[in-house]
Design a protein around this motif. Sequence first.
Motif, PDB file in Angstrom:
ATOM      1  N   ARG A  22       0.829  -1.198   0.000  1.00  0.00           N
ATOM      2  CA  ARG A  22       0.000   0.000   0.000  1.00  0.00           C
ATOM      3  C   ARG A  22       0.868   1.255   0.000  1.00  0.00           C
ATOM      4  N   ALA A  23       0.522   2.207  -0.859  1.00  0.00           N
ATOM      5  CA  ALA A  23       1.333   3.419  -0.996  1.00  0.00           C
ATOM      6  C   ALA A  23       0.412   4.598  -1.294  1.00  0.00           C
ATOM      7  N   PRO A  24       0.266   5.526  -0.360  1.00  0.00           N
ATOM      8  CA  PRO A  24      -0.589   6.697  -0.610  1.00  0.00           C
ATOM      9  C   PRO A  24       0.087   7.676  -1.563  1.00  0.00           C
ATOM     10  N   ASP A  25      -0.692   8.638  -2.046  1.00  0.00           N
ATOM     11  CA  ASP A  25      -0.119   9.711  -2.855  1.00  0.00           C
ATOM     12  C   ASP A  25       0.925  10.486  -2.045  1.00  0.00           C
ATOM     13  N   LEU A  26       1.853  11.090  -2.767  1.00  0.00           N
ATOM     14  CA  LEU A  26       2.866  11.946  -2.158  1.00  0.00           C
ATOM     15  C   LEU A  26       2.523  13.405  -2.445  1.00  0.00           C
ATOM     16  N   PRO A  27       2.963  14.335  -1.603  1.00  0.00           N
ATOM     17  CA  PRO A  27       2.658  15.749  -1.856  1.00  0.00           C
ATOM     18  C   PRO A  27       3.238  16.211  -3.192  1.00  0.00           C
ATOM     19  N   ALA A  28       2.449  16.971  -3.938  1.00  0.00           N
ATOM     20  CA  ALA A  28       2.911  17.469  -5.230  1.00  0.00           C
ATOM     21  C   ALA A  28       4.179  18.304  -5.079  1.00  0.00           C
ATOM     22  N   ALA A  29       4.222  19.149  -4.053  1.00  0.00           N
ATOM     23  CA  ALA A  29       5.382  20.015  -3.865  1.00  0.00           C
ATOM     24  C   ALA A  29       6.658  19.200  -3.639  1.00  0.00           C
ATOM     25  N   GLU A  30       6.521  18.082  -2.947  1.00  0.00           N
ATOM     26  CA  GLU A  30       7.683  17.222  -2.694  1.00  0.00           C
ATOM     27  C   GLU A  30       8.224  16.629  -3.996  1.00  0.00           C
ATOM     28  N   LEU A  31       7.333  16.130  -4.850  1.00  0.00           N
ATOM     29  CA  LEU A  31       7.768  15.540  -6.109  1.00  0.00           C
ATOM     30  C   LEU A  31       8.311  16.599  -7.063  1.00  0.00           C
ATOM     31  N   GLU A  32       7.666  17.761  -7.102  1.00  0.00           N
ATOM     32  CA  GLU A  32       8.147  18.821  -7.984  1.00  0.00           C
ATOM     33  C   GLU A  32       9.536  19.295  -7.559  1.00  0.00           C
ATOM     34  N   ALA A  33       9.757  19.457  -6.262  1.00  0.00           N
ATOM     35  CA  ALA A  33      11.067  19.894  -5.780  1.00  0.00           C
ATOM     36  C   ALA A  33      12.133  18.846  -6.077  1.00  0.00           C
ATOM     37  N   ARG A  34      11.754  17.591  -6.036  1.00  0.00           N
ATOM     38  CA  ARG A  34      12.730  16.515  -6.254  1.00  0.00           C
ATOM     39  C   ARG A  34      13.204  16.460  -7.696  1.00  0.00           C
ATOM     40  N   PHE A  35      12.319  16.715  -8.658  1.00  0.00           N
ATOM     41  CA  PHE A  35      12.660  16.462 -10.051  1.00  0.00           C
ATOM     42  C   PHE A  35      12.833  17.709 -10.910  1.00  0.00           C
ATOM     43  N   GLN A  36      12.410  18.864 -10.453  1.00  0.00           N
ATOM     44  CA  GLN A  36      12.437  20.012 -11.331  1.00  0.00           C
ATOM     45  C   GLN A  36      13.849  20.538 -11.561  1.00  0.00           C
ATOM     46  N   SER A  37      14.031  21.197 -12.698  1.00  0.00           N
ATOM     47  CA  SER A  37      15.288  21.830 -13.072  1.00  0.00           C
ATOM     48  C   SER A  37      14.967  23.251 -13.528  1.00  0.00           C
ATOM     49  N   PRO A  38      15.983  24.068 -13.823  1.00  0.00           N
ATOM     50  CA  PRO A  38      15.693  25.426 -14.307  1.00  0.00           C
ATOM     51  C   PRO A  38      14.911  25.451 -15.617  1.00  0.00           C
ATOM     52  N   GLN A  39      14.898  24.325 -16.351  1.00  0.00           N
ATOM     53  CA  GLN A  39      14.175  24.272 -17.627  1.00  0.00           C
ATOM     54  C   GLN A  39      12.720  23.845 -17.457  1.00  0.00           C
ATOM     55  N   ASP A  40      12.295  23.578 -16.226  1.00  0.00           N
ATOM     56  CA  ASP A  40      10.932  23.116 -15.980  1.00  0.00           C
ATOM     57  C   ASP A  40       9.991  24.285 -15.733  1.00  0.00           C
ATOM     58  N   HIS A  41       8.785  24.160 -16.298  1.00  0.00           N
ATOM     59  CA  HIS A  41       7.773  25.207 -16.176  1.00  0.00           C
ATOM     60  C   HIS A  41       6.403  24.559 -16.001  1.00  0.00           C
ATOM     61  N   TRP A  42       5.463  25.365 -15.488  1.00  0.00           N
ATOM     62  CA  TRP A  42       4.074  24.925 -15.374  1.00  0.00           C
ATOM     63  C   TRP A  42       3.173  25.987 -15.999  1.00  0.00           C
ATOM     64  N   LEU A  43       2.158  25.534 -16.688  1.00  0.00           N
ATOM     65  CA  LEU A  43       1.191  26.428 -17.317  1.00  0.00           C
ATOM     66  C   LEU A  43      -0.191  26.100 -16.787  1.00  0.00           C
ATOM     67  N   ASP A  44      -0.813  27.083 -16.146  1.00  0.00           N
ATOM     68  CA  ASP A  44      -2.152  26.899 -15.586  1.00  0.00           C
ATOM     69  C   ASP A  44      -3.182  27.167 -16.681  1.00  0.00           C
ATOM     70  N   LEU A  45      -3.895  26.103 -17.075  1.00  0.00           N
ATOM     71  CA  LEU A  45      -4.913  26.225 -18.108  1.00  0.00           C
ATOM     72  C   LEU A  45      -6.325  26.335 -17.523  1.00  0.00           C
ATOM     73  N   GLY A  46      -6.425  26.471 -16.208  1.00  0.00           N
ATOM     74  CA  GLY A  46      -7.720  26.642 -15.568  1.00  0.00           C
ATOM     75  C   GLY A  46      -8.400  25.331 -15.234  1.00  0.00           C
ATOM     76  N   ASP A  47      -9.412  25.414 -14.364  1.00  0.00           N
ATOM     77  CA  ASP A  47     -10.213  24.253 -13.964  1.00  0.00           C
ATOM     78  C   ASP A  47      -9.360  23.143 -13.371  1.00  0.00           C
ATOM     79  N   GLY A  48      -8.298  23.510 -12.666  1.00  0.00           N
ATOM     80  CA  GLY A  48      -7.475  22.515 -11.987  1.00  0.00           C
ATOM     81  C   GLY A  48      -6.441  21.844 -12.855  1.00  0.00           C
ATOM     82  N   LEU A  49      -6.290  22.290 -14.094  1.00  0.00           N
ATOM     83  CA  LEU A  49      -5.315  21.690 -15.007  1.00  0.00           C
ATOM     84  C   LEU A  49      -4.072  22.565 -15.055  1.00  0.00           C
ATOM     85  N   ARG A  50      -2.968  22.023 -14.542  1.00  0.00           N
ATOM     86  CA  ARG A  50      -1.682  22.742 -14.473  1.00  0.00           C
ATOM     87  C   ARG A  50      -0.640  21.859 -15.149  1.00  0.00           C
TER      88      ARG A  50
END
Length: 315
Positions: A22-50
Amino acid sequence: MPIVILLLLIAATALAAFLWLRAPDLPAAELEARFQSPQDHWLDLGDGLRVHYRDEGPADAPVLVLLHGYGDAYSTWEGWAAALRAGHRVISLDLPGHGLTAAPAGTQIDREAQARLVLRLAEALKLPRFVLAGNSMGGGVAWQAALLAPQALRGLVLVDAAGWPMPATTPSLAFRILAHPWGRVLLERIDNRPLIRQALRAQVGDPALITDEVVDRWALYQRYPGHRPILMSVAPGAQAPVTAERLAGLQLPTLVLHGELDPILPLEHSRRFAAAIAGAELIVYPGIGHLPQREIPARSAADVAAFVARLTAVP
């Protein structure tokens, strides 16, 4: 041994295995901090889609947009990006339910919806006409986007692409489990590392390429909040298959790449793409499986670079 006791032992063993995996979800911020680089970006398209995407290379270079397969992520293209970013702008993105893209509850895997998302992202980033490449499921999204908005594209690259009716059998134990409602319930709640390892090693020509680091990364991305219900929404064979008639009207330079040993999507599928799209070029890689971009990144990227060079040489 009485049958009742035997059944109780089986049930207890199954429960113990479930509790262990059994493995619950992990916090999004934790995973983003672990894998992101200066070339990573997020685009908010609305309605919860990022939407998460990685943008590498010169801003004024020919643009390549790369789409991963089912269960995979932008990271599948890291070999291509390393080989291509000196002379190309390489954008690799995560489709909903994958990688580091956040999507609202109830999102389902749907080829046309994914294609429209890719086109929305390209419009939001104000991309010039670009080459769109996709592997497996991402290949299916790529040709769907090409049919929806051919004017947005300069070329199309299909890498062991989905679209024709799926074979009746699969070497992936995970896909066989997905065929059962109880299997979907189970896979939504456990650490899927053993199944990921088995599936990926069965897909490639050299299983040694599927390292623990590759498996761990796949498994961690699946634990991004909300991803597993989206992944479980897939229904193999449910998407309407492409037809030669639909592809015949596609007047777009196309490169078709395929690993000869692909056990998921047979070589015949890519031959059909190449035959249906006027002028398409087919390159077959002997000894390679379902993931040429991972298995032979330098060689397959060189073929793509040559294809893009031919396109940009035309006024």
